[in-house]
Enzyme design. Structure first.
Site, PDB file in Angstrom:
ATOM      1  N   CYS A 232       6.796  15.932   5.908  1.00  0.00           N
ATOM      2  CA  CYS A 232       6.070  14.673   5.966  1.00  0.00           C
ATOM      3  C   CYS A 232       6.833  13.606   5.215  1.00  0.00           C
ATOM      4  O   CYS A 232       7.644  13.889   4.359  1.00  0.00           O
ATOM      5  CB  CYS A 232       4.672  14.811   5.427  1.00  0.00           C
ATOM      6  SG  CYS A 232       4.570  15.676   3.877  1.00  0.00           S
TER       7      CYS A 232
ATOM      8  N   GLU B  77      14.214  15.037   0.888  1.00  0.00           N
ATOM      9  CA  GLU B  77      14.502  14.423  -0.409  1.00  0.00           C
ATOM     10  C   GLU B  77      15.501  15.238  -1.215  1.00  0.00           C
ATOM     11  O   GLU B  77      16.040  14.737  -2.200  1.00  0.00           O
ATOM     12  CB  GLU B  77      13.223  14.199  -1.197  1.00  0.00           C
ATOM     13  CG  GLU B  77      12.787  15.401  -2.006  1.00  0.00           C
ATOM     14  CD  GLU B  77      11.405  15.230  -2.576  1.00  0.00           C
ATOM     15  OE1 GLU B  77      10.524  14.738  -1.863  1.00  0.00           O
ATOM     16  OE2 GLU B  77      11.227  15.583  -3.739  1.00  0.00           O
TER      17      GLU B  77
ATOM     18  N   ASP C  21       6.016  25.509   4.755  1.00  0.00           N
ATOM     19  CA  ASP C  21       6.097  24.056   4.578  1.00  0.00           C
ATOM     20  C   ASP C  21       7.392  23.636   3.904  1.00  0.00           C
ATOM     21  O   ASP C  21       7.772  24.205   2.883  1.00  0.00           O
ATOM     22  CB  ASP C  21       4.936  23.579   3.683  1.00  0.00           C
ATOM     23  CG  ASP C  21       3.601  23.620   4.399  1.00  0.00           C
ATOM     24  OD1 ASP C  21       3.573  23.380   5.612  1.00  0.00           O
ATOM     25  OD2 ASP C  21       2.588  23.878   3.723  1.00  0.00           O
TER      26      ASP C  21
ATOM     27  N   GLU D 252      -6.513  26.627   1.965  1.00  0.00           N
ATOM     28  CA  GLU D 252      -5.792  26.481   0.684  1.00  0.00           C
ATOM     29  C   GLU D 252      -6.678  26.172  -0.517  1.00  0.00           C
ATOM     30  O   GLU D 252      -6.212  25.574  -1.503  1.00  0.00           O
ATOM     31  CB  GLU D 252      -4.674  25.418   0.802  1.00  0.00           C
ATOM     32  CG  GLU D 252      -3.656  25.735   1.888  1.00  0.00           C
ATOM     33  CD  GLU D 252      -2.510  24.728   1.978  1.00  0.00           C
ATOM     34  OE1 GLU D 252      -2.187  24.082   0.970  1.00  0.00           O
ATOM     35  OE2 GLU D 252      -1.941  24.603   3.071  1.00  0.00           O
TER      36      GLU D 252
ATOM     37  N   ILE E  37      -2.630  21.032   9.140  1.00  0.00           N
ATOM     38  CA  ILE E  37      -1.410  21.300   8.379  1.00  0.00           C
ATOM     39  C   ILE E  37      -1.640  22.318   7.261  1.00  0.00           C
ATOM     40  O   ILE E  37      -0.701  22.823   6.675  1.00  0.00           O
ATOM     41  CB  ILE E  37      -0.828  19.980   7.834  1.00  0.00           C
ATOM     42  CG1 ILE E  37      -0.620  18.983   8.972  1.00  0.00           C
ATOM     43  CG2 ILE E  37       0.474  20.183   7.096  1.00  0.00           C
ATOM     44  CD1 ILE E  37       0.279  19.473  10.100  1.00  0.00           C
TER      45      ILE E  37
ATOM     46  N   HIS F 218      -3.374   9.880   4.666  1.00  0.00           N
ATOM     47  CA  HIS F 218      -3.298   9.211   3.370  1.00  0.00           C
ATOM     48  C   HIS F 218      -4.188   7.985   3.311  1.00  0.00           C
ATOM     49  O   HIS F 218      -4.119   7.205   2.366  1.00  0.00           O
ATOM     50  CB  HIS F 218      -1.851   8.862   3.028  1.00  0.00           C
ATOM     51  CG  HIS F 218      -1.051  10.088   2.688  1.00  0.00           C
ATOM     52  ND1 HIS F 218      -0.453  10.864   3.657  1.00  0.00           N
ATOM     53  CD2 HIS F 218      -0.787  10.701   1.515  1.00  0.00           C
ATOM     54  CE1 HIS F 218       0.153  11.891   3.072  1.00  0.00           C
ATOM     55  NE2 HIS F 218      -0.036  11.810   1.782  1.00  0.00           N
TER      56      HIS F 218
ATOM     57  N   TRP G 252      10.466  20.360  -5.900  1.00  0.00           N
ATOM     58  CA  TRP G 252       9.285  19.904  -6.641  1.00  0.00           C
ATOM     59  C   TRP G 252       9.056  20.675  -7.929  1.00  0.00           C
ATOM     60  O   TRP G 252       7.970  20.674  -8.492  1.00  0.00           O
ATOM     61  CB  TRP G 252       8.048  19.942  -5.719  1.00  0.00           C
ATOM     62  CG  TRP G 252       8.114  18.878  -4.659  1.00  0.00           C
ATOM     63  CD1 TRP G 252       9.061  17.897  -4.541  1.00  0.00           C
ATOM     64  CD2 TRP G 252       7.216  18.677  -3.562  1.00  0.00           C
ATOM     65  NE1 TRP G 252       8.813  17.106  -3.443  1.00  0.00           N
ATOM     66  CE2 TRP G 252       7.686  17.566  -2.828  1.00  0.00           C
ATOM     67  CE3 TRP G 252       6.065  19.334  -3.124  1.00  0.00           C
ATOM     68  CZ2 TRP G 252       7.040  17.094  -1.686  1.00  0.00           C
ATOM     69  CZ3 TRP G 252       5.418  18.867  -1.982  1.00  0.00           C
ATOM     70  CH2 TRP G 252       5.898  17.756  -1.279  1.00  0.00           C
TER      71      TRP G 252
END
Ligand code: GLN
Ligand code: ZN
Length: 664
Positions: free
Chosen positions: A552, A514, A508, A393, A340, A603, A470
């Site tokens: 996700c 949300e 992404d 990244e 990802i 996670h 965000w």
């Protein structure tokens, strides 16, 4: 025996996550913790008398899920209330006089059973202990739940006067005479200074209607959603800083608002107290300066955003035509493997970044270090046999903050941390003005990765909707306008990546869901601009360039058609923790493009076995066509350690190969 972790999901429309309780019809409840009482006593011992806050029982059950089809956790209310009654009794025994119960569900679409449940619940809780209860509604308007909210048999109701300000009159009319009203006039979700004049006017109005002794003043919601203290932010530009208030400053504002109203100042009048008058004047100057500062306005950006037309929102050809060209440009095996984006952010990477930020490491040395990291990540992926590589990244402390640092019109803080889940925090950037991209942001990193391999490398960007969701967003223009500016900046980066020879680019959008308004009747409008912004960012490239996106922790069933409308060539999604439950959406809706259902839960430190991933892939094959499927983890690997990532990805590649065999 190991068990998979509970699902984690966003708390309403925030970026704060909670573990979703799993409740079954035979569920019983008992008090497993004395935390609320312990913490009340701890504060009391320090001489601080607090108002303990609990999640309300109806919201708790609404946010839970069940594996039993047709069963609603709400049916467990009766048993759950017994535990709430016990907690309330214990708090009363410990000396509490007020207890707050948060019922943000009051601002979402409820059915009759849910509204009844609220009445039943508070009927019982009000009688449980000699306590005054305050029910807090926040994150939006009450609308058709207003009647239910004001009628709950509790002493006080808290309402969100930031998002629900236009309901004040209706609430004042409906509130029974025995109740207090708590007004959330200071925004707990954003970082701008409150317009104190407006807030004072709101509180004065309520005080005029109800009497000042029936009015409380507070933040709109928990201050968990904003950073703690502005005082440490010495690196911010002075003018921008004068526009901001973090949690500590917001508490100060609440005090000033209450004092101004208590001093008997009439609406529109200057405060009788010179000190308070000074604070209000200074606030008015800051509010005015933000409104008029050239720092927030860039006419060229506004013009470009206004000139966006439908053609800019569309790829040249439809997906089948694009897919053909993309496979010709970059041939891939069936069930191609990829990741990802991020690889472990090791202590070494964090140390180098900290040294660079402190000025102890030169930019050249830091970038040289990052190139070394990229080379290692690329080599590892090659050894592993992954088909589509990423650069890892390493240069990004955070997928949104990095772009916040690179773009103009956005500021980043040094210590503006906000909790995201568990002990993880993020530092949301502050979008204060029109957004522009001064130059390429990621191209050099991807190019470096490409130099180290003959395999395809996927460019990696954060999408406009996620940067918006965000970040702390300016409130002086619609969110959709800000998002469109972000989309144009990302579009330019996508085009630059393509020009640099990058054939696959991932944009992404993990925050896409949300961003949805809490009320269904506002969804269509959100989807219109959010989907358009994604498409605007993605559609500047040739058909042969493959656009990926990633999401996700998203519940897809109700939004799958909008996800399809984004028209990404490939989407990777979280599914492993919910055992591919998410794929249900694809049974009903035939998703047209390619899709990578995550086969490995990143996670958790657990290393997934090849067999477990083979199982998940077989499950995916039941609802998806083989040529649609990609194999990838759930999300980025930045929070994992190399010891976990290495064997996990080796197993993942083995799983893909095993299922390829089965297919052929
Ligand atoms: N590309 C990002 C990463 O791998 C995506 C993270 C996310 O979805 N939250 O870290
Ligand atoms: Zn993710």
């Amino acid at each position: 025996k190991q068990s998979a972790a509970l699902e984690m999901t966003k708390w309403f429309d925030t970026n704060y996550h909670y573990l979703v309780p799993e409740l079954e019809p035979d569920q019983t409840f008992s008090l497993g913790s004395t935390k609320p009482v312990d913490e009340f006593l701890e504060a009391k011992a320090l001489g601080i008398h607090t108002r303990p806050v609990l999640v309300g029982p109806v919201t708790y059950l609404r946010m839970a899920k069940s594996r039993t089809a047709g069963f609603r956790p709400l049916e467990l209310l009766d048993g759950l209330l017994g535990v709430y009654e016990e907690v309330l009794r214990r708090l009363a025994d410990a000396g509490a006089d007020w207890v707050q119960l948060d019922e943000p569900s009051l601002v979402v679409d409820l059915d009759a059973a849910e509204r009844d449940a609220l009445a039943v619940a508070y009927g019982r809780l009000a009688a449980a202990a000699p306590l005054k209860l305050l029910v807090a509604a926040y994150f939006g308007q009450l609308r058709e739940n207003l009647e239910t909210a004001v009628s709950l048999p509790v002493r006080a109701l808290h309402v969100d006067m930031v998002r629900g300000r236009d309901e004040l009159d209706a609430i004042l009319r409906a509130l029974p005479a025995d109740k207090l009203l708590s007004l959330g006039v200071v925004n707990g979700r954003n970082v701008w200074r409150t317009n104190l004049q407006d807030a004072v006017a709101t509180v004065q109005k309520a005080a005029g209607a109800l009497g000042a002794d029936r009015v409380l003043v507070g933040p709109s919601c928990s201050l968990l959603h904003c950073p703690v203290d502005l005082d440490g932010e010495t690196g911010l530009d002075g003018e921008l800083r004068s526009w901001l208030a973090f949690a500590r400053q917001k508490i100060g504002e609440i005090g000033v608002i209450a004092a101004a109203v208590n001093s008997g100042m009439a609406p529109g009048e200057r405060s009788p107290s010179p000190a308070a008058g000074q604070v209000l004047d200074e606030n008015a100057r800051a509010v005015q300066s933000r409104r008029t500062s050239p720092r927030t306005q860039n006419p060229a950006v506004k013009q470009r955003a206004a000139a966006v037309d439908d053609a800019m929102l569309c790829r040249r050809s439809d997906f089948p035509a694009r897919r053909k060209l993309q496979r010709e440009a970059i041939p891939l095996p069936p069930l191609p493997t990829t990741t990802i984006g991020s690889f472990p952010q090791t202590p070494e990477i964090r140390r180098a970044r900290a040294e660079f930020k402190r000025g102890e490491l030169s930019r050249e040395a830091y970038e040289e270090f990052l190139r070394g990291q990229i080379t290692e990540v690329v080599q590892f992926q090659e050894q592993c046999g992954i088909d589509v590589l990423v650069h890892g990244e390493a240069e990004r402390n955070d997928m949104v903050e990095y772009f916040g640092e690179e773009l103009e019109g956005i500021a980043v803080t040094s210590g503006g941390w906000v909790q995201s889940y568990g002990s993880r925090c993020v530092k949301p950037p502050i979008i204060y003005g029109d957004v522009t991209r001064p130059g390429p942001m990621t191209v050099r990193w991807i190019q470096h990765a490409m130099q180290g391999t003959g395999k395809p490398v996927k460019g990696m960007l954060t999408g406009p909707v996620t940067i918006l969701c965000w970040s702390f967003v300016r409130d002086d223009q619609p969110r959709s306008d800000t998002c469109r500016q972000l989309a144009l900046a990302i579009r330019d980066e996508v085009v630059d990546l393509e020009a640099a020879g990058v054939g696959m680019i991932q944009i992404d959008e993990p925050a896409f869901r949300e961003g949805l308004p809490l009320r269904r009747d506002q969804w269509a409008e959100y989807f219109r601009w959010a989907v358009d912004c994604f498409r605007l960012s993605a559609s500047g490239v040739a058909d042969a360039t493959q656009i990926h996106t990633h999401m996700c922790y998203a519940e897809f069933n109700s939004i799958i058609d909008s996800i399809a409308a984004m028209d990404a060539d490939v989407i990777s999604i979280e599914t492993s923790r919910s055992n591919m439950e998410l794929l249900d959406a694809f049974v009903r809706f035939e998703y047209p493009n390619e899709i990578g259902p995550g086969v490995y839960d990143i996670h958790s430190p657990r290393v997934p076995t090849t067999e477990s991933m083979v199982q998940l892939l077989r499950k995916a094959l039941e609802v998806l066509r083989p040529e649609q499927i990609w194999v990838n983890p759930d999300c980025g690997l930045k929070t994992r350690r190399w010891e976990e990532v290495r064997p996990s990805l080796v197993n993942m590649v083995a799983a893909a190969r095993a299922v390829r065999e089965e297919l052929s």
